[in-house]
Design a protein around this motif. Sequence first.
Motif, short mmCIF file in Angstrom:
data_model
loop_
_atom_site.label_atom_id
_atom_site.label_comp_id
_atom_site.label_asym_id
_atom_site.label_seq_id
_atom_site.Cartn_x
_atom_site.Cartn_y
_atom_site.Cartn_z
N GLY A 17 6.61 4.65 7.62
CA GLY A 17 7.64 4.83 8.64
C GLY A 17 8.06 6.27 8.86
N LYS A 18 7.27 7.19 8.37
CA LYS A 18 7.64 8.59 8.60
C LYS A 18 7.05 9.06 9.92
CE LYS A 18 7.27 9.47 3.74
NZ LYS A 18 8.31 8.56 3.35
N ILE A 19 7.89 9.74 10.69
CA ILE A 19 7.42 10.27 11.95
C ILE A 19 6.46 11.42 11.67
CG2 ILE A 19 8.13 11.46 14.06
CD1 ILE A 19 10.90 10.01 13.66
N GLY B 288 9.70 19.71 -1.96
CA GLY B 288 9.25 19.92 -0.58
C GLY B 288 10.25 19.44 0.46
N ASP B 289 11.45 19.08 0.03
CA ASP B 289 12.50 18.63 0.95
C ASP B 289 13.63 19.65 1.00
OD1 ASP B 289 10.97 16.22 0.59
OD2 ASP B 289 12.67 15.08 1.33
N GLY B 290 14.25 19.78 2.17
CA GLY B 290 15.48 20.56 2.29
C GLY B 290 16.66 19.64 2.03
N VAL C 170 15.01 3.55 2.63
CA VAL C 170 14.06 4.45 1.97
C VAL C 170 13.03 4.97 2.95
CG1 VAL C 170 12.61 2.46 1.29
CG2 VAL C 170 12.29 4.66 0.15
N GLY C 171 12.58 6.20 2.72
CA GLY C 171 11.43 6.73 3.44
C GLY C 171 11.71 7.96 4.27
N GLU C 172 12.89 8.00 4.87
CA GLU C 172 13.30 9.15 5.68
C GLU C 172 14.81 9.24 5.57
OE1 GLU C 172 10.92 10.79 9.10
OE2 GLU C 172 11.68 8.89 9.85
N GLY D 215 0.81 -1.22 0.00
CA GLY D 215 0.00 0.00 0.00
C GLY D 215 0.84 1.27 0.00
N TRP D 216 2.14 1.12 -0.11
CA TRP D 216 3.05 2.26 -0.15
C TRP D 216 3.71 2.22 -1.52
CZ3 TRP D 216 8.32 2.07 2.87
CH2 TRP D 216 8.96 3.32 2.81
N VAL D 217 4.17 3.35 -2.02
CA VAL D 217 4.73 3.37 -3.37
C VAL D 217 5.95 2.44 -3.48
CG1 VAL D 217 6.32 5.34 -3.04
CG2 VAL D 217 5.31 4.89 -5.31
N GLY E 256 15.19 16.68 5.52
CA GLY E 256 13.81 16.58 6.01
C GLY E 256 12.87 17.47 5.21
N ARG E 257 11.58 17.32 5.46
CA ARG E 257 10.58 18.12 4.76
C ARG E 257 10.75 19.58 5.13
NH1 ARG E 257 8.37 16.22 0.53
NH2 ARG E 257 6.66 17.68 0.82
N VAL E 258 10.50 20.43 4.17
CA VAL E 258 10.64 21.86 4.43
C VAL E 258 9.63 22.33 5.47
CG1 VAL E 258 10.56 24.13 3.39
CG2 VAL E 258 11.61 22.26 2.15
N VAL F 51 22.67 1.53 0.30
CA VAL F 51 22.22 2.58 -0.62
C VAL F 51 21.02 3.30 0.00
CG1 VAL F 51 23.17 1.71 -2.77
CG2 VAL F 51 20.97 0.84 -2.03
N ASP F 52 21.20 4.60 0.22
CA ASP F 52 20.14 5.44 0.79
C ASP F 52 19.43 6.10 -0.37
OD1 ASP F 52 18.59 7.27 2.14
OD2 ASP F 52 20.26 8.55 2.72
N THR F 53 18.22 5.64 -0.66
CA THR F 53 17.52 6.07 -1.88
C THR F 53 16.49 7.14 -1.58
OG1 THR F 53 15.85 4.33 -1.58
CG2 THR F 53 17.79 3.76 -2.88
N TRP F 54 16.68 8.33 -2.13
CA TRP F 54 15.67 9.38 -1.98
C TRP F 54 14.74 9.37 -3.18
CZ3 TRP F 54 13.80 13.32 -4.94
CH2 TRP F 54 12.86 14.16 -4.30
N TRP F 55 13.46 9.34 -2.92
CA TRP F 55 12.45 9.46 -3.96
C TRP F 55 11.10 9.67 -3.31
CZ3 TRP F 55 9.12 5.02 -5.34
CH2 TRP F 55 9.35 3.90 -4.54
N GLN F 56 10.04 9.75 -4.09
CA GLN F 56 8.70 10.07 -3.58
C GLN F 56 7.64 9.27 -4.35
OE1 GLN F 56 8.96 14.35 -4.77
NE2 GLN F 56 8.78 14.76 -2.58
N THR F 57 6.46 9.20 -3.79
CA THR F 57 5.33 8.63 -4.53
C THR F 57 5.26 9.31 -5.90
OG1 THR F 57 4.15 8.40 -2.42
CG2 THR F 57 2.85 8.14 -4.43
N GLU F 58 5.48 10.61 -5.90
CA GLU F 58 5.38 11.40 -7.12
C GLU F 58 6.46 11.04 -8.15
OE1 GLU F 58 5.24 12.44 -4.04
OE2 GLU F 58 3.76 14.06 -3.79
C1 6R9 Z 1 9.52 6.57 -1.31
C2 6R9 Z 1 8.77 7.40 -0.34
C3 6R9 Z 1 8.41 10.96 0.10
C4 6R9 Z 1 9.19 11.77 1.12
C5 6R9 Z 1 10.27 12.61 0.53
C6 6R9 Z 1 11.22 12.76 1.71
C7 6R9 Z 1 11.14 11.41 2.39
C8 6R9 Z 1 12.01 9.36 1.21
C9 6R9 Z 1 14.12 9.49 1.67
C10 6R9 Z 1 13.48 10.60 2.24
C11 6R9 Z 1 15.49 11.40 3.04
C12 6R9 Z 1 15.55 9.37 1.86
N1 6R9 Z 1 12.17 10.47 1.94
N2 6R9 Z 1 13.19 8.74 1.04
N3 6R9 Z 1 14.16 11.55 2.92
N4 6R9 Z 1 16.18 10.36 2.55
N5 6R9 Z 1 16.25 8.33 1.37
O1 6R9 Z 1 9.12 7.48 0.82
O2 6R9 Z 1 7.70 8.08 -0.85
O3 6R9 Z 1 5.95 8.16 0.97
O4 6R9 Z 1 5.84 9.70 -1.07
O5 6R9 Z 1 7.53 10.05 0.74
O6 6R9 Z 1 9.85 10.89 2.03
O7 6R9 Z 1 10.76 13.72 2.58
O8 6R9 Z 1 9.77 13.83 0.06
P1 6R9 Z 1 6.67 8.98 -0.05
#
Ligand code: 6R9
Length: 648
Positions: A609-611, A500-502, A387-389, A309-311, A515-517, A411-418
């Motif tokens: 897993g996001k706080i 939307g991230d710093g 992934v996730g934070e 249920g998560w991207v 983190g999120r702005v 590997v620390d992967t940054w990405w988003q649902t978008e």
């Molecule tokens: C895949 C996912 C997106 C937001 C994103 C950011 C945070 C995700 C991260 C991360 C730092 C990472 N985020 N991965 N921040 N390092 N490796 O999580 O998608 O649930 O849409 O969240 O999660 O803030 O903008 P989604």
Amino acid sequence: MSDTEWSNLSTEDRRFPPPPELVAEANVTAETYARAAEDPDAFWAEQARRISWGTEPTESLDWSNPPFAKWFADGTLNAAYNCLDRHVEAGLGDRVAFHFEGEPGDSRALTYAELTREVCRAANALTALGVRAGDRVAIYLPMVPEAVVAMLACARIGAPHVVVFGGFSADALSTRILDCGVEVVITADGGYRRGSASALKPAVDAALEKCPDVRSVLVVQRTGQETAMTEGRDIWWHDALAAESDQHTPEMFPAEHPLYVMYTSGSTGKPKGILHTTGGYLVGTSYTQWATFDLKADRDVFWTAADIGWVTGHSYLVYGPLSNATTSVMYEGTPDTPHQGRWWEIVEKYRVSILYCAPTAIRTFMKWGADIPARHDLSSLRVLGSVGEPINPEAYVWYRENIGGGRTPVVDTWWQTETGMHMITPMPALSVGKPGAAMTPFPGVSIDVVDDEANPVANGHAGLLVITKPWPSMLRTLWGDDQRYVDTYWSRFEGLYFAGDGAKRDADGDIWLLGRVDDVMNVSGHRMSTTEIESSLVSHPKVAEAAVVGATDETTGQAIVAFVILREDAEAGDDIVAELRAHVAKDIGPIARPRSIMVVPELPKTRSGKIMRRLLRDIAENRALGDVTTLTDSSVMDLIKDKLPSAP
Ligand code: 6R9
């Protein structure tokens, strides 16, 4: 001080070069980056050849109507065919697609041939229920193989799926059904969670009281619990599939045909329906799964420990891995059922070689103690993902040492649902890993860190993360709301995607997420990152998890308030708060010393897993709690409030 001048003083100088045996067989090399930078369109056209097309596309990106992108627009394909039939045709029918591990201990292996037949039956069953290309189908299931079958059956007939996390309430489900105009729902009697069967179907029944347009509900039998069925509307999944043939000819759809809608919470207002389409999404997830994890599909066992249920479940449990003919593990339950070593038992049992999970899970394992994974043979692991934070440096190093035996790149992967796919990540067989940094834009992806006027920041500085060029698996719009799509992502800066991230660039130009702005704190005019203070707290040997928020303060504007969970073996002691405040002051600087620190048993988290710092801010400022519907467990807020000595 300008708005985007951040105070980031923490330093982290541990480095981890890639292991020679990975370098020797690297999927991605420096040459890959060079080629991608030279001509991104040609690079993505090359990656598009990983996919089997009905009609080959003749162009990559069509950006004639920004910000509405089209990719590979004159190509046609079928996503399910790419994930299934073509592997069977290539002689891989007997390869295991999923090792399913149920929480009660039942397990099931599904080969590519078996999965293909199941998906064909399900596609026929949906067609028999009147589902046509373009119709939306909601999927509300636990983590069972039928969730994958349902998604691919929808993809096969061109019906966009709308997966709703099984932990969400009836309200969340009905909102999504109504927003997306869903008429058919796939669910289950229940699933196993924390050692017992928990019902799912009653939530569907409650949701559908508000959704008169839903005409059919397919019900997977997972737990066998007593389940009310509404005559004329509800059908058992196994009955519906048994009635159908296991043969089905896939139709080719245009590359821009909608594949799915996934709802994600916005900072305000109703959830956003992120729309992904077929061709670009499949190219992006397929290539990134292969590249980021250095995948060797003929020998790796890949485990994305994330909910469908998560991207992350969509891109790296379903579409990426299956398009690459990967063997994956799928686990139904919680990590501590029936004991805290469950994950490591699974890694050992299936010889998992690539593990992908969220920092929150890693910090939980830290809290439980390193002796638990140490009881298992984890020598099969060769690449670890996060992934996730932002991953705190301490959690990164703990993960690498205690799970990866000190051998495995992280590997620390940054990405988003978008974004649909990885956008910033190191490469396991190339990068010299830096704990806490996502490091490098993915090949063919253009990222920048800019100030408030959209000027790129210099190395050593922080600002806002933007994506400067379209990418194949980007969202195409928000379902039914083009204007909100433009406003949310493309209005802050002309022509740039605002994430939307710093983020900051270090002296080498590598990227660290802050983190999120909307979580950023401003203390006496210093812009402070929640992430950096949390990482400092987590680097203290007694702390397992930390969440930092800015609470309104008469003198400093905002004041730093921290919530910490101690490690299980830590002696709390009376002076723990003083000890931690001093630790942060020494580590980052006196400006970062929290005004107050509260020791709590749990933190409120979303399913990924996001706080949820918004809720902690409510507590820190003594306010009534805001909306808690997307919490995985809303009772944690009571738990926190009970434990507080006195909120400031
Ligand atoms: C895949 C996912 C997106 C937001 C994103 C950011 C945070 C995700 C991260 C991360 C730092 C990472 N985020 N991965 N921040 N390092 N490796 O999580 O998608 O649930 O849409 O969240 O999660 O803030 O903008 P989604």
